[in-house]
Design an enzyme around this catalytic site. Structure first.
Site, PDB file in Angstrom:
ATOM      1  N   ASP A   1      -3.880  -3.020  -5.929  1.00 36.66           N
ATOM      2  CA  ASP A   1      -5.234  -2.523  -5.681  1.00 36.66           C
ATOM      3  C   ASP A   1      -5.885  -2.343  -7.050  1.00 36.66           C
ATOM      4  O   ASP A   1      -5.515  -1.453  -7.818  1.00 36.66           O
ATOM      5  CB  ASP A   1      -5.146  -1.198  -4.908  1.00 36.66           C
ATOM      6  CG  ASP A   1      -6.514  -0.649  -4.535  1.00 36.66           C
ATOM      7  OD1 ASP A   1      -7.485  -0.918  -5.273  1.00 36.66           O
ATOM      8  OD2 ASP A   1      -6.612   0.068  -3.523  1.00 36.66           O
TER       9      ASP A   1
ATOM     10  N   LYS B   1     -16.810   0.367  -4.717  1.00 37.07           N
ATOM     11  CA  LYS B   1     -16.788   1.160  -5.948  1.00 37.07           C
ATOM     12  C   LYS B   1     -17.479   0.403  -7.087  1.00 37.07           C
ATOM     13  O   LYS B   1     -18.649   0.084  -6.984  1.00 37.07           O
ATOM     14  CB  LYS B   1     -15.346   1.555  -6.255  1.00 37.07           C
ATOM     15  CG  LYS B   1     -14.595   2.159  -5.057  1.00 37.07           C
ATOM     16  CD  LYS B   1     -15.223   3.444  -4.620  1.00 37.07           C
ATOM     17  CE  LYS B   1     -14.625   4.162  -3.432  1.00 37.07           C
ATOM     18  NZ  LYS B   1     -13.775   3.515  -2.485  1.00 37.07           N
TER      19      LYS B   1
ATOM     20  N   TYR C   1      -3.831   5.868  -2.829  1.00 37.78           N
ATOM     21  CA  TYR C   1      -5.088   6.311  -2.197  1.00 37.78           C
ATOM     22  C   TYR C   1      -4.792   6.859  -0.790  1.00 37.78           C
ATOM     23  O   TYR C   1      -4.028   6.242  -0.033  1.00 37.78           O
ATOM     24  CB  TYR C   1      -6.065   5.131  -2.158  1.00 37.78           C
ATOM     25  CG  TYR C   1      -7.243   5.361  -1.244  1.00 37.78           C
ATOM     26  CD1 TYR C   1      -8.114   6.420  -1.453  1.00 37.78           C
ATOM     27  CD2 TYR C   1      -7.479   4.529  -0.160  1.00 37.78           C
ATOM     28  CE1 TYR C   1      -9.179   6.647  -0.602  1.00 37.78           C
ATOM     29  CE2 TYR C   1      -8.544   4.741   0.692  1.00 37.78           C
ATOM     30  CZ  TYR C   1      -9.387   5.807   0.462  1.00 37.78           C
ATOM     31  OH  TYR C   1     -10.441   6.035   1.314  1.00 37.78           O
TER      32      TYR C   1
ATOM     33  N   ARG D   1     -19.551 -15.047  11.427  1.00 41.38           N
ATOM     34  CA  ARG D   1     -18.277 -14.310  11.297  1.00 41.38           C
ATOM     35  C   ARG D   1     -17.274 -15.180  10.536  1.00 41.38           C
ATOM     36  O   ARG D   1     -16.489 -14.700   9.738  1.00 41.38           O
ATOM     37  CB  ARG D   1     -17.729 -13.897  12.669  1.00 41.38           C
ATOM     38  CG  ARG D   1     -16.351 -13.285  12.577  1.00 41.38           C
ATOM     39  CD  ARG D   1     -15.851 -12.537  13.811  1.00 41.38           C
ATOM     40  NE  ARG D   1     -16.338 -13.023  15.077  1.00 41.38           N
ATOM     41  CZ  ARG D   1     -15.901 -14.133  15.697  1.00 41.38           C
ATOM     42  NH1 ARG D   1     -14.945 -14.862  15.155  1.00 41.38           N
ATOM     43  NH2 ARG D   1     -16.424 -14.495  16.853  1.00 41.38           N
TER      44      ARG D   1
HETATM   45  C1  LIG Z   1      -8.218   2.783  -4.741  1.00 42.13           C
HETATM   46  C2  LIG Z   1      -8.902   2.623  -3.417  1.00 42.13           C
HETATM   47  N1  LIG Z   1      -8.538   1.622  -2.609  1.00 42.13           N
HETATM   48  C3  LIG Z   1      -9.110   1.434  -1.397  1.00 42.13           C
HETATM   49  C4  LIG Z   1     -10.103   2.277  -0.952  1.00 42.13           C
HETATM   50  C5  LIG Z   1     -10.724   2.045   0.408  1.00 42.13           C
HETATM   51  O1  LIG Z   1     -11.959   1.411   0.274  1.00 42.13           O
HETATM   52  P1  LIG Z   1     -13.218   1.627   1.274  1.00 42.13           P
HETATM   53  O2  LIG Z   1     -13.605   3.059   1.164  1.00 42.13           O
HETATM   54  O3  LIG Z   1     -14.219   0.667   0.756  1.00 42.13           O
HETATM   55  O4  LIG Z   1     -12.733   1.297   2.640  1.00 42.13           O
HETATM   56  C6  LIG Z   1     -10.532   3.323  -1.763  1.00 42.13           C
HETATM   57  C7  LIG Z   1     -11.599   4.239  -1.318  1.00 42.13           C
HETATM   58  O5  LIG Z   1     -11.847   5.269  -1.907  1.00 42.13           O
HETATM   59  C8  LIG Z   1      -9.906   3.507  -3.033  1.00 42.13           C
HETATM   60  O6  LIG Z   1     -10.263   4.510  -3.849  1.00 42.13           O
END
Ligand SMILES: Cc1ncc(COP(=O)(O)O)c(C=O)c1O
Length: 394
Positions: A171, A196, A99, A46
């Site tokens: 992000d 992604k 998001y 961990r």
């Molecule tokens: C721009 C963006 N940030 C964060 C996330 C969250 O990531 P996760 O689905 O891996 O938890 C997503 C998920 O679609 C996203 O599109």
């Protein structure tokens, strides 16, 4: 070292004990110690794990900084940043186009704890300056945004954020470090849904936080171990494997996105195409300045009904209907009913998030197949309309 070389070599020497070109998965929970507290940098998985350490090393190199921590999902990574920096009474500024999961964690988890979420139209001049106060701890942006692919001027936002004594979180999921380097533009922290493009094959859920400053990173890193939302060694290994082709994949995604945007733009059934590479996209000039490619995503508004959107997205040959994006296999999504369904309808309307918006994540297929699939879908909508008119006349 050039970007593609980093994806293959950074933090990934051959495994020293056997010479194994690709290091094995260190699928272990713990490590044998020579004497109590005497170990070789690893005591419990961990806290640290060699496969995870390799992944963190390459991610840091790709974003051009020293510090990276990976988590069990993008949202776990976001949670670590929010938990590290927000206390009751603190304020966070986010744009309208954020998001859905970020909106949800802020409004359903951190707001009830007493944190104040200021959601603003960041494209309006003066809006950010008006929202910043002595209580602002974080400004949180995506660029390009999900799902409308708006582009924000990161350097300008970083300057205003720093003037207010706050930290800027970017992000960088949609752009990836190949097309955008937020730290060079002034970001203090970068988050990723590694799920992604970075992992890239729709087989991993994972997140990352990166920082250039040790003091900024330390509380986030602490929470990786203290709250324990860590990914498995196997998932880290899969991401290491996926990353090696990041540049090749992103080039292909971007070429496909451009071909699709060009084919859809001006189509009679398409009200609007969102793609930063189009000259009439409101963020086109900023994108040209701060990105080295326009990314792999395209969204568009169908000039039709919700039922027509549902039928279009449900019957594509190559675009599988599903949440997520950024994999080698194409995906299509209807944000109002899927990724952004957690945002109430009236809020979605305020955000300019139309119920007929369709989000496309072209994969690495051939662009001719992808474009043909979409044009066939639009032709089917037209045919269905013509049939309805005939039925009505009969
Ligand atoms: C721009 C963006 N940030 C964060 C996330 C969250 O990531 P996760 O689905 O891996 O938890 C997503 C998920 O679609 C996203 O599109």
């Amino acid at each position: 070292m050039e970007f593609s070389t980093k994806t293959i070599h950074a933090g990934q020497p051959s495994e020293p004990e056997t010479g194994s070109l690709i290091a094995p998965i260190f699928q272990t929970s713990t490590y044998e110690q020579e004497a109590p507290g005497q170990h070789r940098g690893f005591d419990y998985s961990r806290t640290n794990n060699p496969t995870r350490a390799r992944l963190e090393a390459v991610l840091a190199e790709l974003e051009g900084v020293q510090y990276a921590a990976v988590y069990g999902s993008g949202l776990a990574a976001e949670n670590a940043v929010l938990q590290a920096y927000l206390r009751p009474g603190d304020e966070i500024v986010i744009p309208l186009d954020v998001y859905g999961g970020t909106y949800r964690i802020l409004n359903k988890v951190f707001q009830p704890l007493g944190c104040v979420v200021r959601q603003i139209d960041l494209s309006r001049p003066g809006a950010l300056e008006g929202a910043l106060s002595a209580k602002t701890r974080l400004v949180w942006i995506e660029s390009p945004t999900n799902p409308r692919l708006l582009v924000y001027d990161i350097a300008r936002i970083a300057a205003a954020t720093h003037d207010a004594g706050a930290l800027l979180v970017v992000d960088n999921t949609f752009a990836t470090p190949l097309f955008q380097q937020p730290f060079a533009l002034g970001a203090d922290l970068v988050v990723h849904s590694v799920t992604k493009y970075l992992a890239g094959h729709s087989d991993v859920i994972q997140g990352a936080v990166l920082a250039k400053d040790a003091a900024v990173f330390e509380p986030v890193k602490f929470l990786q171990n203290a709250t324990g939302a860590v990914p498995s060694p196997f998932d880290c290994w899969l991401t290491l494997r996926g990353l090696k082709t990041l540049e090749l994949r992103m080039q292909r995604h971007a070429e496909n996105a451009e071909a699709i945007a060009t084919a859809l733009n001006g189509h009679p059934l398409v009200r609007r195409v969102y793609y930063p590479g189009l000259a009439d996209h409101p963020g086109h000039d900023i994108a040209r300045r701060q990105m080295t490619g326009f990314g792999g995503m395209v969204s568009f508004e169908l000039d039709g009904t919700i039922d027509e959107v549902v039928s279009f997205v449900s019957s594509r040959r190559y675009f599988a209907l599903g949440e997520s994006l950024g994999g080698v296999k194409a995906l299509v999504c209807h944000p109002a009913r899927m990724t952004h369904a957690s945002i109430p309808a009236e809020e979605r309307a305020k955000l300019g998030l139309s119920d007929t918006l369709v989000r496309l994540s072209p994969g690495c297929e051939h662009q001719r197949d992808l474009v043909a699939d979409l044009l066939e879908g639009l032709a089917a909508v037209e045919q269905a309309r013509a049939l309805t008119v005939v039925h009505a006349a009969v």
